[in-house]
Scaffold this motif. Structure first.
Motif, mmCIF file in Angstrom:
data_model
loop_
_atom_site.group_PDB
_atom_site.id
_atom_site.type_symbol
_atom_site.label_atom_id
_atom_site.label_comp_id
_atom_site.label_asym_id
_atom_site.label_seq_id
_atom_site.Cartn_x
_atom_site.Cartn_y
_atom_site.Cartn_z
ATOM 1 N N LEU A 119 -1.325 33.079 54.158
ATOM 2 C CA LEU A 119 -0.186 33.981 54.257
ATOM 3 C C LEU A 119 0.074 34.640 52.908
ATOM 4 N N PRO A 120 0.270 35.964 52.871
ATOM 5 C CA PRO A 120 0.573 36.632 51.594
ATOM 6 C C PRO A 120 2.012 36.375 51.173
ATOM 7 N N GLU A 121 2.258 36.395 49.867
ATOM 8 C CA GLU A 121 3.614 36.227 49.328
ATOM 9 C C GLU A 121 4.322 35.054 50.008
ATOM 10 N N ASP A 122 3.662 33.905 49.935
ATOM 11 C CA ASP A 122 4.078 32.725 50.684
ATOM 12 C C ASP A 122 4.946 31.778 49.854
ATOM 13 N N GLY A 123 5.252 32.161 48.612
ATOM 14 C CA GLY A 123 5.956 31.264 47.710
ATOM 15 C C GLY A 123 7.307 30.817 48.219
ATOM 16 N N ALA A 124 8.083 31.748 48.799
ATOM 17 C CA ALA A 124 9.427 31.407 49.265
ATOM 18 C C ALA A 124 9.365 30.376 50.391
ATOM 19 N N ALA A 125 8.413 30.537 51.315
ATOM 20 C CA ALA A 125 8.269 29.585 52.418
ATOM 21 C C ALA A 125 7.868 28.211 51.893
ATOM 22 N N LEU A 126 6.986 28.191 50.907
ATOM 23 C CA LEU A 126 6.564 26.923 50.316
ATOM 24 C C LEU A 126 7.736 26.229 49.627
ATOM 25 N N GLU A 127 8.522 27.009 48.908
ATOM 26 C CA GLU A 127 9.680 26.422 48.219
ATOM 27 C C GLU A 127 10.711 25.875 49.194
ATOM 28 N N ARG A 128 10.873 26.538 50.339
ATOM 29 C CA ARG A 128 11.804 26.016 51.347
ATOM 30 C C ARG A 128 11.319 24.681 51.899
ATOM 31 N N LEU A 129 10.021 24.571 52.125
ATOM 32 C CA LEU A 129 9.469 23.326 52.642
ATOM 33 C C LEU A 129 9.706 22.163 51.688
ATOM 34 N N LEU A 130 9.628 22.448 50.396
ATOM 35 C CA LEU A 130 9.707 21.395 49.385
ATOM 36 C C LEU A 130 11.068 21.330 48.714
ATOM 37 N N ALA A 131 12.067 21.972 49.321
ATOM 38 C CA ALA A 131 13.393 21.986 48.713
ATOM 39 C C ALA A 131 14.035 20.602 48.725
ATOM 40 N N GLU A 132 13.744 19.821 49.770
ATOM 41 C CA GLU A 132 14.335 18.488 49.885
ATOM 42 C C GLU A 132 13.534 17.481 49.067
#
Length: 251
Positions: free
Chosen positions: A191-204
């Motif tokens: 997925l392009p520009e996937d950083g925000a989604a990755l950060e949401r997954l690892l927020a907890e």
């Protein structure tokens, strides 16, 4: 090695040594081990490894050399016994680094002007400069990869195997404990520009702790590689990808 040499100069010395050691070790993988690694990655047709490209074949041999499944011994250890390096040499340092190398997840931040790639570990966020002349090829800043790093010197982190392109979908499967899939594989890009989604997954904190625990457990490399294969991030898979989605045969 002389402290007056730059990291780029030292990398240029170690890179061919790394390549030679991994190539020689790959020749010492027993067929039973090759079969086990290929089966784990769904790249075995019952008689031989059946990859669609060189990267998939390299993934099989990387496991056999450095981190085999199925109870097999590591081919890198056979290499040490068969051809021990001269004590104190660059060969010995590189070989020791390969034996201690660890697989992990990293986000690439960009190429440095003086050489090497700025990166951070995932999920820890520790900064590291990774030396690999092909690492950023086709990858934008922020790209997520899974790779194994070896440290022949304290400030010189080198890849020693395939660098597997990943994205937040792969991390989500790892966190959920999704078992290996057996269904069709459709090739797709991360997925392009996937950083925000990755950060949401690892927020907890619990998610970060789980991923950290997974990364330290045996079999993490094959788990990540198989996840990438099942998602189509490593391309078409013979026997799993529909014929119409398979790449044309090489001329």
């Amino acid at each position: 090695m002389s402290e007056s040499l730059t990291a780029a100069a030292r990398y240029a010395i170690y890179a061919p040594i790394r390549r030679h050691l991994l190539t020689e070790a790959s020749k010492r993988i027993p067929l039973a081990s090759v079969a086990s690694q290929a089966r784990a990655l769904t790249l075995w047709d019952g008689r031989q490894v059946r990859p669609a490209d060189e990267m998939q074949l390299a993934a099989v041999f990387d496991l056999g050399v450095l981190d085999p499944v199925g109870g097999h011994s590591r081919a890198i250890e056979r290499q040490v016994k068969a051809d021990p390096p001269l004590p104190g040499s660059e060969e010995e340092r590189m070989l020791r680094a390969l034996m201690e190398a660890r697989f992990g997840l990293y986000r690439l931040l960009g190429q440095r002007a003086e050489g090497g790639v700025e990166a951070i570990s995932v999920p820890g966020g520790e900064p590291v400069v990774i030396w690999d002349s092909h690492l950023t090829r086709g990858r934008a800043p922020g790209a997520l990869i899974g790779t194994r790093l070896a440290w022949p010197e304290e400030d010189l982190a080198m890849t020693c195997g395939t660098a597997i392109s990943l994205d937040s979908r792969a991390v989500e499967r790892l966190l959920l404990g999704t078992p290996p899939q057996k269904g069709p594989v459709l090739p797709r890009l991360p997925l392009p520009e996937d950083g925000a989604a990755l950060e949401r997954l690892l927020a907890e904190p619990a998610a970060r702790m789980r991923l950290e625990a997974l990364s330290r457990a045996p079999g993490f490399a094959v788990m990540v590689t198989r996840t990438a294969i099942d998602l189509g991030l490593m391309g078409a898979i013979p026997g799993r990808t529909p014929p119409e989605a398979m790449p044309p045969p090489a001329a």
